[in-house]
Scaffold this active site. Structure first.
Site, PDB file in Angstrom:
ATOM      1  N   ASP A 116       0.795  -1.231   0.000  1.00  0.00           N
ATOM      2  CA  ASP A 116       0.000   0.000   0.000  1.00  0.00           C
ATOM      3  C   ASP A 116       0.830   1.285   0.000  1.00  0.00           C
ATOM      4  O   ASP A 116       0.293   2.368   0.237  1.00  0.00           O
ATOM      5  CB  ASP A 116      -0.943   0.003   1.214  1.00  0.00           C
ATOM      6  N   ASP A 175      -7.071  -3.461  -5.683  1.00  0.00           N
ATOM      7  CA  ASP A 175      -6.657  -2.186  -5.078  1.00  0.00           C
ATOM      8  C   ASP A 175      -5.206  -1.834  -5.423  1.00  0.00           C
ATOM      9  O   ASP A 175      -4.821  -0.671  -5.476  1.00  0.00           O
ATOM     10  CB  ASP A 175      -6.771  -2.233  -3.539  1.00  0.00           C
TER      11      ASP A 175
HETATM   12  N1  GLY Z   1      -7.487  -1.051  -0.012  1.00  0.00           N
HETATM   13  C1  GLY Z   1      -8.402  -1.494   0.942  1.00  0.00           C
HETATM   14  C2  GLY Z   1      -9.799  -1.047   0.740  1.00  0.00           C
HETATM   15  O1  GLY Z   1     -10.172  -0.538  -0.281  1.00  0.00           O
HETATM   16  O2  GLY Z   1     -10.575  -1.211   1.654  1.00  0.00           O
END
Ligand code: GLY
Length: 398
Positions: A116, A175
């Site tokens: 992330d 994501d």
């Molecule tokens: N990246 C985690 C979410 O969208 O909850």
């Protein structure tokens, strides 16, 4: 007599149309109103946590402000909001808070345990560098990109998202498309071509394996580390493995739109348009265009909306409407406009001073874990403010 009645009817209709047109708030006014509320809310929150070292806002639940440290995937969004607001209104106070909350995220640059880093560092340091050209910010982005690149496997052709969690060999979540933007930026800034190869490989692998025939996407695809091929396609935050989790569709839309901007590769634009078409024509997209948390949630319409998904979609659609030169461009813009108008209505936009200082109400983090359900979320705010600024730029260029 008949002519007179007909004429009166026409006059009445024209008057009704005139009044209703007159009543609709101009989009430029919606944008200014949204930015004004956003600024008040962000300042409230910035002051609230100013003296609580290392703390960054996550949500406001049961009348309580919940925070995280630099280690959370949401750590960079609040400073990102402050940088966008500073871009809109260059006051020293906004800059001071943007710098303060950006500095709280810095330690993330050395983390190799998360994919992330793009969310965490590009929203904070990336926006900070774009607006200030502070070279120390670029150093952080370079370090963060190096850390992120350690998670790439050339055999699979993707950046690893998570650990195995007992069932996956090499999970990659949709994501993760969002984390590619930082690598692209650093590659262009430094000439580190391997990062461009990496993000193209990741986007190509995801394009091939994450999408269904109807152009919706899976949340998680896990790859077999020996064959390099998928061995499982699942959900984590969606209703079911085969459902269309709304924020996942939003990340996919944003990710491929961004990748087209960054690389100019037509297949990314094509994919973004396919995703946009899926969203726009979905029978479960409500009339206010703020999706339910999952397009296939079984209890629609008696379930939760996800304002964060709408904000991410709106920001992506605004960009897509500028990049797509086909006749569809205006449809992308119109959908984004409807989403922004809804998010800027009292249904979703907080009253100044309320909502714990967050801007938008009614998002869903992870319903399956009963975590962050129907609450404000820092990333909903980030992409809402980004969308407002994208709209403002387009209006200023007219
Ligand atoms: N990246 C985690 C979410 O969208 O909850």
């Amino acid at each position: 007599m008949i002519m007179r009645v007909l004429w009166m009817g026409v006059i009445l209709l024209v008057s009704i149309l005139w009044v209703s047109c007159d009543k609709k708030e101009a989009l430029s006014e919606v944008v200014e109103r949204g930015l004004n509320v956003s600024r008040q809310q962000a300042m409230f929150l910035a002051k609230e946590l100013e003296n609580q070292e290392g703390k960054l806002p996550r949500t406001y639940e049961n009348n309580e402000l919940k925070t995280v440290s630099y280690k959370s995937w949401v750590s960079g969004f609040f400073s990102g909001v402050l940088w966008y607001l500073y871009e809109n209104d260059s006051t020293e106070e906004l800059k001071k808070y943007a710098e303060l909350y950006t500095s709280r995220v810095e330690s993330a640059k050395n983390m190799t345990s998360t994919h992330d880093l793009g969310f965490m560092l590009y929203c904070s340091f990336g926006n900070g560098y774009r607006l200030t050209h502070d070279s120390t910010y670029l150093t952080v982005l370079k370090m963060g990109s190096k850390s992120l690149s350690t998670r790439f496997d050339s055999k699979i052709g993707a950046i690893n998202s998570w650990g195995t969690r007992g069932k996956w060999q090499y999970p990659v979540i949709i994501d993760n498309m969002m984390n590619l933007e930082m690598l692209s930026f650093v590659a262009k800034e430094t000439g580190e071509k391997s990062y461009l190869d990496m993000i193209n490989a990741h986007a190509q692998t995801t394009l091939k394996q994450h999408f269904r025939p109807d152009n919706s996407c899976y949340h998680v695809v896990s790859y077999d580390t020996i064959t390099g091929l998928p061995h499982a396609k699942n959900t984590h935050q969606g209703y079911a493995d085969e459902s269309a989790w709304s924020r996942g569709q939003a990340w996919a839309l944003y990710g491929y739109t961004m990748m087209y901007r960054e690389t100019g590769r037509p297949e990314y634009l094509e994919q973004a348009c396919k995703i946009a078409r899926f969203i726009k024509s979905h029978p479960n997209l409500p009339t206010d265009k703020v999706p339910y948390w999952d397009f296939d949630a079984p209890d629609i319409p008696n379930t939760f909306r996800d304002a964060s998904a709408a904000a991410v979609m709106a920001s992506a659609l605004i960009e897509l409407s500028q990049l797509d030169k086909s006749v569809d461009a205006s449809a992308w813009f119109d959908l984004a406009e409807m989403q922004i108008r809804s998010l800027s209505s009292p249904d979703y936009l907080a009253k100044p001073g309320a909502n714990g200082g967050f801007i938008l109400k009614h998002s869903v983090g992870n319903l399956n874990k009963n975590s962050e359900v129907d609450v404000p979320l820092s990333y909903a705010d980030y992409y809402y403010v980004e969308a407002l600024l994208r709209l403002k730029k387009i209006q200023n260029e007219k």
